[in-house]
Enzyme design. Sequence first.
Site, PDB file in Angstrom:
ATOM      1  CE  LYS A   1      -2.872  -3.146  -0.105  1.00 42.80           C
ATOM      2  NZ  LYS A   1      -3.454  -3.283  -1.470  1.00 42.80           N
TER       3      LYS A   1
ATOM      4  CD  GLU B   1      -4.295   6.419   4.025  1.00 45.14           C
ATOM      5  OE1 GLU B   1      -5.477   6.399   4.311  1.00 45.14           O
ATOM      6  OE2 GLU B   1      -3.808   5.895   3.218  1.00 45.14           O
TER       7      GLU B   1
ATOM      8  CG  HIS C   1     -13.075  -4.115   6.295  1.00 46.17           C
ATOM      9  ND1 HIS C   1     -13.019  -2.791   5.759  1.00 46.17           N
ATOM     10  CD2 HIS C   1     -12.934  -4.108   7.760  1.00 46.17           C
ATOM     11  CE1 HIS C   1     -12.541  -2.040   6.893  1.00 46.17           C
ATOM     12  NE2 HIS C   1     -12.368  -2.946   7.892  1.00 46.17           N
TER      13      HIS C   1
ATOM     14  NE  ARG D   1     -10.431  -9.313  -5.937  1.00 49.64           N
ATOM     15  CZ  ARG D   1     -10.073  -8.370  -4.685  1.00 49.64           C
ATOM     16  NH1 ARG D   1      -8.958  -8.084  -4.563  1.00 49.64           N
ATOM     17  NH2 ARG D   1     -11.121  -7.670  -3.981  1.00 49.64           N
TER      18      ARG D   1
HETATM   19  C1  MV4 Z   1      -9.699   4.649   5.083  1.00 54.61           C
HETATM   20  C2  MV4 Z   1     -11.039   5.030   5.682  1.00 54.61           C
HETATM   21  C3  MV4 Z   1     -11.024   6.440   6.233  1.00 54.61           C
HETATM   22  N1  MV4 Z   1      -9.938   6.876   6.107  1.00 54.61           N
HETATM   23  N2  MV4 Z   1      -8.607   5.499   5.050  1.00 54.61           N
HETATM   24  C4  MV4 Z   1     -10.811   0.063   4.789  1.00 54.61           C
HETATM   25  C5  MV4 Z   1     -10.128  -0.919   3.866  1.00 54.61           C
HETATM   26  C6  MV4 Z   1      -9.097  -0.517   3.279  1.00 54.61           C
HETATM   27  N3  MV4 Z   1      -9.484  -0.697   1.596  1.00 54.61           N
HETATM   28  C7  MV4 Z   1      -9.094   0.995   3.483  1.00 54.61           C
HETATM   29  N4  MV4 Z   1     -10.065   1.005   4.502  1.00 54.61           N
HETATM   30  C8  MV4 Z   1     -10.721   2.517   4.808  1.00 54.61           C
HETATM   31  N5  MV4 Z   1      -9.525   3.352   4.690  1.00 54.61           N
HETATM   32  C9  MV4 Z   1      -8.650   6.692   5.301  1.00 54.61           C
HETATM   33  N6  MV4 Z   1      -7.795   7.568   5.598  1.00 54.61           N
HETATM   34  C10 MV4 Z   1     -11.979   4.202   5.894  1.00 54.61           C
HETATM   35  C11 MV4 Z   1     -11.770   3.057   5.461  1.00 54.61           C
HETATM   36  C12 MV4 Z   1     -12.762   2.053   5.582  1.00 54.61           C
HETATM   37  C13 MV4 Z   1     -13.497   1.285   4.596  1.00 54.61           C
HETATM   38  C14 MV4 Z   1     -13.247   1.679   3.242  1.00 54.61           C
HETATM   39  C15 MV4 Z   1     -13.791   1.120   2.208  1.00 54.61           C
HETATM   40  C16 MV4 Z   1     -14.911   0.221   2.313  1.00 54.61           C
HETATM   41  C17 MV4 Z   1     -15.336  -0.070   3.740  1.00 54.61           C
HETATM   42  C18 MV4 Z   1     -14.592   0.605   4.746  1.00 54.61           C
HETATM   43  C19 MV4 Z   1     -15.057   0.429   5.979  1.00 54.61           C
HETATM   44  C20 MV4 Z   1     -14.409   0.842   7.048  1.00 54.61           C
HETATM   45  C21 MV4 Z   1     -13.346   1.941   6.712  1.00 54.61           C
END
Ligand code: MV4
Length: 512
Positions: free
Chosen positions: A116, A200, A235, A292
């Site tokens: 990442k 972040e 998730h 993917r």
């Molecule tokens: C975040 C966020 C809020 N702020 N980054 C969750 C898994 C990964 N793909 C990144 N994720 C998140 N990153 C920042 N800076 C909130 C999430 C997140 C989330 C993102 C996408 C779909 C569902 C989620 C559920 C909880 C938190």
Amino acid sequence: MFDKVLIANRGEIALRVIRACRELGVSTVAVYSDADAMAPHVREADEAVHIGAAPSAESYLRGERIIDAALQTGARAIHPGYGFLSEREWFARAVRDAGLVFVGPPPEAIAAMGSKTSARQLAIAAGVPVVPGTTDALRDAAEATTVAAKLGYPVLVKASAGGGGKGMRVVARESDLPAALDAARREARNAFGDDAVYIEKYIAGPRHVEIQILADQHGTVLSLGERECSIQRRHQKMVEEAPSVAVSPELRRRMGETAVAAARAAGYVNAGTCEFLLDGTGQFFFLEMNTRLQVEHPVTEMVTGIDLVQWQLRIAAGERLPFRQEEIVPTGWAMECRITSEDPSNGFLPSTGRIGYLRLPGGPGVRWDGGIGIGSEIGLHYDPMLAKLIVWAPSRDAAIARMHRALLELTVDGVATSRDFHLRVMEDPEFRRGDIEIQWLERRLDSLTRVTPPAEGKRVAAIAAVLLAERDRATPAVAAAVAAASGTGGPSHTDAGDEWLRAGRRGGLRSR
Ligand code: MV4
């Protein structure tokens, strides 16, 4: 095009790939574990090779056995589906080294996006907006404290090797940071064998919007528009749609160009997805790229008319994408519900059993991408997703009505499923307004999983309907006489709009 392709997966996605191959005139090789000897993907493929015991680690994750199976059967390419080996750099490389074609991105692109922090560095260099934060792994708590103070709380500690939410900690205040850092490191070490973490700014209440891209081997990279994936729990996505109510044509163009820039920067080829957070003001931030085919790819297929799996195969075989970006405009609305063997009324506990009865929805605009049949044994070895129910309609309202209707037509007996939960989501006023973000589902979980018992009268009517139907079947002569006497020629009761009555009548009429 390849003569023969091996599909290194199981369940609905294996069937999806077999269907694409068949339409392209490509023969198929399935692989299967002990648990899947009788599975639909094995029956449907032209050939099948047994690769090991039921646990994934002894079958679907055994890359060398899968490559051997391809070589032995004369397959020219391997489609990994999603999950399992689909995003393992070493597997993509091993397939290539064996003289076969990996139906997916080059191993270098998988590696570039797999870390990442490296994905963030790459995105920043390509002018792609990312969430403010670090691009290198943190050294210690002191460095974390300095960075967090600059960003302002709340912040999010994330695993560099992460994705899908593992090794992630929200930190509300400075005093919580050292413990959160330790916890994230420990989780990351256990999950990925790599305890590098970065930090972040935490974005509150965003939507999860992702952009599908297709890139060929000749330098054409296209955006196929967005999918709205905010309806998720821990998730795990539960409902996806395309397009998103929050994305205007102008925003679609900007997010699409951004995703294409990220893909180009990674040297990306084949189908891929850029994940974004979209905040309430229309600002978007690149999160990560999934290298993917994704579970939710059908909603994009339904609104673009482009068969993503066929194009994955065509791209892998060296074909050029024949579309121009301006021609790719979403038409109508598509929605997907992931039908899982989980019990929503019991904390989404995985449910096991044998599918004893299965009634599938049909009619206009309905697509069933399933991996089960009557007799399927649902165990605990694999993912609980049984199937995806996908609908298309001209508008979002019509798509919701169609999904609700299709869910009512669905019966899965033998295991608990998410079907009723999905019905409640389709009925929810906030969902119907499109008023959703990534925390919405978890906030509304109680009201969406509370089972409302039917009114007493309806229950009695449903039981009576079952008894009447059973009597009619047992004594057809009596049924005929009753029908003749009443002049109806059929059942005289109506079950319009009532799920319990319908279920009762269906249960009663079921053949054993
Ligand atoms: C975040 C966020 C809020 N702020 N980054 C969750 C898994 C990964 N793909 C990144 N994720 C998140 N990153 C920042 N800076 C909130 C999430 C997140 C989330 C993102 C996408 C779909 C569902 C989620 C559920 C909880 C938190």
